[in-house]
Design a protein around this motif. Structure first.
Motif, mmCIF file in Angstrom:
data_model
loop_
_atom_site.group_PDB
_atom_site.id
_atom_site.type_symbol
_atom_site.label_atom_id
_atom_site.label_comp_id
_atom_site.label_asym_id
_atom_site.label_seq_id
_atom_site.Cartn_x
_atom_site.Cartn_y
_atom_site.Cartn_z
ATOM 1 N N VAL A 2 -46.613 24.753 -35.652
ATOM 2 C CA VAL A 2 -46.111 24.427 -36.970
ATOM 3 C C VAL A 2 -46.045 22.913 -37.114
ATOM 4 N N GLU A 30 -49.653 34.121 -32.204
ATOM 5 C CA GLU A 30 -49.148 33.018 -33.024
ATOM 6 C C GLU A 30 -49.466 31.649 -32.412
ATOM 7 N N GLU A 113 -40.002 45.141 -36.893
ATOM 8 C CA GLU A 113 -41.399 45.014 -37.280
ATOM 9 C C GLU A 113 -41.898 43.680 -36.749
ATOM 10 N N LYS A 115 -43.946 41.647 -38.056
ATOM 11 C CA LYS A 115 -43.938 40.665 -39.140
ATOM 12 C C LYS A 115 -42.540 40.076 -39.334
ATOM 13 N N GLU A 116 -41.525 40.920 -39.257
ATOM 14 C CA GLU A 116 -40.140 40.463 -39.406
ATOM 15 C C GLU A 116 -39.790 39.461 -38.305
ATOM 16 N N ARG A 118 -41.946 37.694 -36.424
ATOM 17 C CA ARG A 118 -42.779 36.507 -36.607
ATOM 18 C C ARG A 118 -42.192 35.587 -37.675
ATOM 19 N N ASP A 119 -41.773 36.154 -38.796
ATOM 20 C CA ASP A 119 -41.213 35.358 -39.880
ATOM 21 C C ASP A 119 -39.913 34.669 -39.458
ATOM 22 N N GLU A 120 -39.093 35.367 -38.688
ATOM 23 C CA GLU A 120 -37.823 34.785 -38.238
ATOM 24 C C GLU A 120 -38.067 33.658 -37.236
ATOM 25 N N ARG A 122 -40.771 31.777 -37.042
ATOM 26 C CA ARG A 122 -41.308 30.667 -37.838
ATOM 27 C C ARG A 122 -40.209 29.938 -38.593
ATOM 28 N N ARG A 123 -39.293 30.706 -39.180
ATOM 29 C CA ARG A 123 -38.189 30.094 -39.929
ATOM 30 C C ARG A 123 -37.362 29.180 -39.021
ATOM 31 N N THR A 126 -39.209 25.915 -38.134
ATOM 32 C CA THR A 126 -39.652 25.058 -39.228
ATOM 33 C C THR A 126 -38.525 24.127 -39.665
ATOM 34 N N THR A 129 -35.403 24.532 -42.647
ATOM 35 C CA THR A 129 -35.164 25.927 -43.032
ATOM 36 C C THR A 129 -34.218 26.615 -42.050
#
Length: 132
Positions: A2, A30, A113, A115-116, A118-120, A122-123, A126, A129
């Protein structure tokens, strides 16, 4: 990765092989540098030695619980910048509150999941955020 020239480093502390395999797959996909340990014993030494960007921390671990590891990390000023994402099969509101009160940056209930998760991750990684 990132927005940096180096890969983020992830430490997975998970004793269940099937979940660890899924986490390994996701972290590889990732592009994160990652490693796994399967017990709470020695986790703090590993965290101090490798200083990962984020720790994916199971709560129910053999020998030393994820709660104890989280609390010890937050008591160590040298680890203040390491993000903690707690994971548990017991995703009750009380579990979540306890983890966040001890200093976890995020909390995810198993099964999750990909995706869930992965998104967490990344958050948390970053800037601006809730991340670094």
């Amino acid at each position: 990765m990132v927005g940096t020239d180096r890969k983020h480093r992830v430490l997975i502390i998970e004793d269940e092989d099937n979940i660890a395999i899924a986490l390994d797959y996701l972290m590889s996909r990732e592009g994160y540098d990652h490693q796994r340990i399967a017990t709470g014993a020695g986790a703090l030494d590993c965290i101090r030695a490798d200083h990962p960007d984020i720790v994916l921390l199971d709560i129910m671990l053999p020998e030393v619980s994820g709660y104890e590891i989280c609390q010890a990390m937050r008591a160590d000023i040298d680890l203040a910048d390491v993000k903690i994402l707690m994971m548990t099969a017991r995703g009750s509101v009380m579990e979540r509150r306890k983890g966040l009160a001890l200093g976890a940056d995020g909390f995810i209930a198993k099964p999750f999941e990909l995706k869930e998760l992965r998104d967490e991750v990344r958050r948390l990684l970053t800037p601006g955020t809730g991340g670094t």
